[in-house]
Design a protein around this motif. Structure first.
Motif, PDB file in Angstrom:
ATOM      1  N   PHE A   8      46.072  48.103  23.035  1.00 23.38           N
ATOM      2  CA  PHE A   8      45.014  47.768  23.991  1.00 23.38           C
ATOM      3  C   PHE A   8      43.811  48.708  23.928  1.00 23.38           C
ATOM      4  CE2 PHE A   8      48.551  45.951  26.881  1.00 23.38           C
ATOM      5  CZ  PHE A   8      48.525  44.760  26.194  1.00 23.38           C
ATOM      6  N   SER A  10      41.366  51.172  25.080  1.00 22.76           N
ATOM      7  CA  SER A  10      40.993  51.705  26.381  1.00 22.76           C
ATOM      8  C   SER A  10      39.957  50.785  26.998  1.00 22.76           C
ATOM      9  CB  SER A  10      40.411  53.105  26.190  1.00 22.76           C
ATOM     10  OG  SER A  10      40.009  53.656  27.417  1.00 22.76           O
ATOM     11  N   PRO A  11      39.970  50.588  28.317  1.00 24.87           N
ATOM     12  CA  PRO A  11      40.760  51.195  29.382  1.00 24.87           C
ATOM     13  C   PRO A  11      41.917  50.356  29.896  1.00 24.87           C
ATOM     14  CG  PRO A  11      38.838  50.177  30.340  1.00 24.87           C
ATOM     15  CD  PRO A  11      38.827  49.842  28.862  1.00 24.87           C
ATOM     16  N   TYR A  12      42.249  49.224  29.259  1.00 23.90           N
ATOM     17  CA  TYR A  12      43.296  48.346  29.803  1.00 23.90           C
ATOM     18  C   TYR A  12      44.632  49.051  30.120  1.00 23.90           C
ATOM     19  CZ  TYR A  12      40.375  44.252  28.744  1.00 23.90           C
ATOM     20  OH  TYR A  12      39.374  43.322  28.710  1.00 23.90           O
ATOM     21  N   ARG A  37      45.453  46.204  15.999  1.00 25.47           N
ATOM     22  CA  ARG A  37      45.422  45.065  16.927  1.00 25.47           C
ATOM     23  C   ARG A  37      46.111  43.821  16.384  1.00 25.47           C
ATOM     24  NH1 ARG A  37      40.122  46.591  20.441  1.00 25.47           N
ATOM     25  NH2 ARG A  37      41.353  48.106  21.578  1.00 25.47           N
TER      26      ARG A  37
ATOM     27  N   TRP C  46      34.833  48.786  34.969  1.00 25.28           N
ATOM     28  CA  TRP C  46      36.182  49.175  34.533  1.00 25.28           C
ATOM     29  C   TRP C  46      36.952  49.907  35.630  1.00 25.28           C
ATOM     30  CZ3 TRP C  46      38.112  46.410  31.019  1.00 25.28           C
ATOM     31  CH2 TRP C  46      37.344  45.948  29.947  1.00 25.28           C
ATOM     32  N   ASP C 189      34.753  44.164  25.800  1.00 27.25           N
ATOM     33  CA  ASP C 189      35.884  45.094  25.755  1.00 27.25           C
ATOM     34  C   ASP C 189      36.186  45.506  24.308  1.00 27.25           C
ATOM     35  OD1 ASP C 189      37.531  43.200  24.508  1.00 27.25           O
ATOM     36  OD2 ASP C 189      38.662  42.730  26.326  1.00 27.25           O
ATOM     37  N   GLY C 190      37.212  46.315  24.136  1.00 27.82           N
ATOM     38  CA  GLY C 190      37.520  46.872  22.824  1.00 27.82           C
ATOM     39  C   GLY C 190      37.980  45.844  21.804  1.00 27.82           C
ATOM     40  N   PHE C 191      38.425  44.697  22.283  1.00 26.65           N
ATOM     41  CA  PHE C 191      38.809  43.605  21.383  1.00 26.65           C
ATOM     42  C   PHE C 191      37.591  42.785  20.951  1.00 26.65           C
ATOM     43  CE2 PHE C 191      42.722  44.486  23.665  1.00 26.65           C
ATOM     44  CZ  PHE C 191      43.727  44.269  22.739  1.00 26.65           C
ATOM     45  N   VAL C 195      32.998  39.651  28.497  1.00 30.90           N
ATOM     46  CA  VAL C 195      33.311  39.409  29.902  1.00 30.90           C
ATOM     47  C   VAL C 195      32.031  39.061  30.639  1.00 30.90           C
ATOM     48  CG1 VAL C 195      34.307  40.374  32.004  1.00 30.90           C
ATOM     49  CG2 VAL C 195      35.191  41.086  29.763  1.00 30.90           C
ATOM     50  N   GLU C 241      35.637  34.530  30.160  1.00 24.25           N
ATOM     51  CA  GLU C 241      35.589  35.443  29.026  1.00 24.25           C
ATOM     52  C   GLU C 241      35.394  34.608  27.768  1.00 24.25           C
ATOM     53  OE1 GLU C 241      38.624  38.663  28.956  1.00 24.25           O
ATOM     54  OE2 GLU C 241      39.220  37.772  27.049  1.00 24.25           O
TER      55      GLU C 241
END
Lengths: 268, 268, 268
Positions: A8, A10-12, A37, C46, C189-191, C195, C241
């Motif tokens: 995940f 960050s920050p999840y 990932r 966050w 997000d990091g993926f 959002v 999302e």
């Protein structure tokens, strides 16, 4: 103790820490949240390399490209440990390794345990708060629940039932004949070290080895050679590792996860 | 309390956490695992900046380009703290700083302690499980062992003996004459701030300073100037820092670790 | 319990951990230290997404582009929680969300609490050791002090006084009319998931939606479509999302934080 692992970043993961801390008083330790990932094989490898070093714990490990589909939530019991995560095989190599050792061992087992040491359960979850973050909404609550009843008594939980056909994952096996090994790159670590599936004993007593046609020295320490020099060594996982002192082995050897590796030696 | 620091990134530190947690009940806190790889000077700097803020603890800090060679494992005792890691000098600046302060201080010392405040020991390890991951196989077990007997009684451990000639590391000293300082970049932090070895008092009472020929304002807060503006300030480490408000100082000044920095001022 | 959040990356947060551990025995959990640097809106988002999942705690959260200026240090009390950080608005959305839930809730609130659930205080600090690292020198000591007296009794601290005009932050509101929503990207997000500020219910009962002119399927799971396919889904935050299965939504949709997003649907 509950450990957390995921891809995940960050920050999840903070939400997972909060959910666990709100449901039980277990000591909470992160394994990592930077697993590659959606990569089930890399997850399987790194969980196997790290979880056996922990004392008995509930390990919540979530690399879950199928989140929100009908894949099950799985709980594996191995000795005094439980592993909680998606039913995609990623937990099995670690579970077998933990099951063979059992508890706070001096050194982790070599993963030679049979599946008989591991019991698999399904955790029936219903209507999680999200369909995209089961780490927070399914697996963290499950890990806390298992911790609260105790690993040895986890089947007392209402939502737990034996798994009939859980997904497994097994690493590809190398072919080794005398002085030749045909293997594969399992992962590249953060240093650029190339971890193969060829067991370290292949290098026993050898001073050099030919890697995909190029001869490199076999060393015990990266610093045994000049900076920038390519080497083969036995990594901390016990497999043959291809590296560069003070550099990146993946770039120098031109190798990445999944690539074939042909090792040859004639100096024994 | 045991703290962990390394340049291992992720997920290797998990095995260190597991080893420590399996051998003692110490509270476990991470310092960082993102130290610049194999960089003894950067490790020395960041350990000195962070460890003195902790209450008495065993600090296991591993930046170890010589792993697997015959370099020693070292334990430094400084006040109620112990520092455990490879004998490459990286631990000494932090040990001197901790030794000068001693315990849970309001503010850490300025590192002005003498070596007399630090005692050095060698930890004799034998046949670790790997030759490439002594963080897991040598230093984590050593830190747990020191924690279990207590820092004040660490010489009661069988494997501990006084060190005769431990490696030290000292930061380069700047040359300061009146309004000129000839210094060096020690590290660049994650914000791109350029940390020099010139002490902050060089900026006292000055409104501007010339950095390698270019005049920039001296400020107390990055936001004292417009976004994108270059400044000199006194960083949290007490040294002159070259930065850009809402930007990266290393890129704006064209500086990296090890570069020379010439500061001049005529406005006092 | 004290939680720590910041945009400091590594290794600065170690000094905050040390300061807190040296001043109180609170359990210490990291939220994240990888918040986007100096980005108050991202911090607000966050923190709101993560802090409500924690049991009652003092949350020390520092994204502070104005460090060293005369901006106040603020403490927000919401239920059994306190939030400590710079007075730039970043703490308010989380405080409202926590205040609406109160304690170790099954699921966090939807942030629909009114400001009446939050009390704001100023923490008067004097001559901190640095002007650039108030996370270490102001906010960590403040969080430890609040923890020691207890959230319910924080106004007993000498340095605490009611805040008269604290800075607030509110997310931009989307405009929704029948089958059209005009919104904005809050964060990526990091993926690479994009959002938006459009509430998830906009997708209820829809099979597809048009995003800035291109039609994409509405799914519950990323893996409901082939790898590389663009989708719209309801994220774990409850908003619309925009994502790509096994890929990055931000690159595929060409969107980043702050961009406008126009959603249209005619299939209900």
């Amino acid at each position: 103790m509950i450990t957390l692992a995921s891809d995940f970043g960050s920050p999840y993961p903070a939400a997972m820490r909060g959910v666990v801390a709100g449901r039980c008083n277990a000591r909470l330790l992160d394994v990592t949240h930077d697993l590659p990932r959606g990569d089930v094989r890399a997850a399987a490898f790194w969980l196997r390399e790290t979880l056996p070093w922990f004392p008995p714990a509930v390990h919540c490990a979530v690399v879950d490209p199928g989140v929100g589909t009908d894949r099950d939530a799985i709980v594996l019991r191995a000795g005094d440990h439980a592993l909680v995560g998606p039913d995609n095989g990623s937990l099995w190599p670690a579970a077998r390794a933990v099951g063979a050792g059992g508890g706070a061992v001096e050194e982790p087992s070599d993963g030679a345990a049979s599946d008989a040491d591991v019991e698999a359960f399904v955790y029936d979850y219903e209507n999680p708060a999200s369909s995209t973050f089961h780490g927070r909404d399914v697996f963290a609550p499950c890990a806390a629940a298992v911790h609260e009843v105790g690993v040895g008594d986890l089947e007392s939980l209402d939502r737990i039932r034996p798994a009939s056909d859980p997904a497994d994952y097994r690493f590809p096996e190398p072919t080794i004949e005398a002085d030749e090994a045909a293997g594969e790159v399992l992962v590249v670590d953060g240093f650029g070290n190339v971890v193969t599936n060829v067991p370290g004993w292949f290098l026993d007593g050898r001073d050099a080895v030919t890697v995909n046609g190029e001869r490199v020295p076999v060393v015990r320490a990266y610093a045994a050679v000049k900076a920038g020099t390519r080497v083969a060594t036995v990594g901390s996982h016990g497999n043959v590792e291809l590296a560069v002192n003070d550099g990146r082995g993946d770039e120098a050897f031109g190798l990445e996860a999944g690539d074939r590796v042909q090792l040859e030696s004639d100096d024994d």
